[in-house]
Design a protein around this motif. Structure first.
Motif, PDB file in Angstrom:
ATOM      1  N   LYS A  23       1.545   8.992  -6.192  1.00  0.00           N
ATOM      2  CA  LYS A  23       1.443  10.342  -5.663  1.00  0.00           C
ATOM      3  C   LYS A  23       1.931  11.334  -6.711  1.00  0.00           C
ATOM      4  O   LYS A  23       2.982  11.178  -7.306  1.00  0.00           O
ATOM      5  N   LYS A  24       1.161  12.388  -6.918  1.00  0.00           N
ATOM      6  CA  LYS A  24       1.541  13.388  -7.941  1.00  0.00           C
ATOM      7  C   LYS A  24       2.010  14.657  -7.325  1.00  0.00           C
ATOM      8  O   LYS A  24       1.662  15.134  -6.348  1.00  0.00           O
TER       9      LYS A  24
ATOM     10  N   SER B  11       0.831  -1.211   0.000  1.00  0.00           N
ATOM     11  CA  SER B  11       0.000   0.000   0.000  1.00  0.00           C
ATOM     12  C   SER B  11       0.865   1.260   0.000  1.00  0.00           C
ATOM     13  O   SER B  11       0.586   2.208  -0.746  1.00  0.00           O
ATOM     14  N   LEU B  12       1.896   1.281   0.834  1.00  0.00           N
ATOM     15  CA  LEU B  12       2.784   2.445   0.867  1.00  0.00           C
ATOM     16  C   LEU B  12       3.518   2.624  -0.452  1.00  0.00           C
ATOM     17  O   LEU B  12       3.649   3.746  -0.953  1.00  0.00           O
ATOM     18  N   PHE B  13       3.995   1.532  -1.032  1.00  0.00           N
ATOM     19  CA  PHE B  13       4.681   1.623  -2.318  1.00  0.00           C
ATOM     20  C   PHE B  13       3.748   2.170  -3.390  1.00  0.00           C
ATOM     21  O   PHE B  13       4.128   3.048  -4.171  1.00  0.00           O
ATOM     22  N   THR B  14       2.513   1.679  -3.418  1.00  0.00           N
ATOM     23  CA  THR B  14       1.540   2.154  -4.402  1.00  0.00           C
ATOM     24  C   THR B  14       1.198   3.620  -4.163  1.00  0.00           C
ATOM     25  O   THR B  14       1.091   4.404  -5.116  1.00  0.00           O
ATOM     26  N   TYR B  15       1.048   4.003  -2.906  1.00  0.00           N
ATOM     27  CA  TYR B  15       0.733   5.393  -2.580  1.00  0.00           C
ATOM     28  C   TYR B  15       1.833   6.324  -3.077  1.00  0.00           C
ATOM     29  O   TYR B  15       1.566   7.324  -3.743  1.00  0.00           O
ATOM     30  N   PHE B  16       3.082   6.002  -2.770  1.00  0.00           N
ATOM     31  CA  PHE B  16       4.177   6.872  -3.182  1.00  0.00           C
ATOM     32  C   PHE B  16       4.425   6.805  -4.682  1.00  0.00           C
ATOM     33  O   PHE B  16       4.882   7.786  -5.288  1.00  0.00           O
ATOM     34  N   LEU B  17       4.130   5.681  -5.304  1.00  0.00           N
ATOM     35  CA  LEU B  17       4.303   5.557  -6.740  1.00  0.00           C
ATOM     36  C   LEU B  17       3.282   6.400  -7.502  1.00  0.00           C
ATOM     37  O   LEU B  17       3.602   7.048  -8.495  1.00  0.00           O
TER      38      LEU B  17
END
Length: 85
Positions: free
Chosen positions: A84-85, A76-82
């Motif tokens: 994130k704009k 989830s954190l990886f997807t969030y930071f990936l």
């Protein structure tokens, strides 16, 4: 390990060769569902009949719970930071 790979490749080749048979295509979902149910039953039976696993059930439960939670949080954190704009 090589046996698993050979079974996998054999299944791919047989599936490719038999994909035109309408009878198999019609019932392939049902066949897969039944085979997965049998597979899960056999795994459950193996776990239930193994005294070593049953005696360590609490410890194994906590390890698997921690492993799954950290995997979900990490993804989830990886997807969030990936994203994130």
């Amino acid at each position: 390990m090589i046996n698993i790979f050979i079974f996998f490749l054999t299944g791919i080749v047989i599936g490719f060769l038999l994909k035109k048979i309408a009878f198999l295509n019609k019932f392939s979902e049902i066949i897969v569902y039944i085979l997965i149910a049998v597979f899960l039953f056999v795994i459950g039976y193996s776990v239930g009949s193994d005294e070593k696993i049953l005696s360590n059930l609490n410890k194994n439960f906590y390890y698997s719970l921690i492993f799954s939670i950290t995997g979900i949080l990490g993804s989830s954190l990886f997807t969030y930071f990936l994203l994130k704009k």
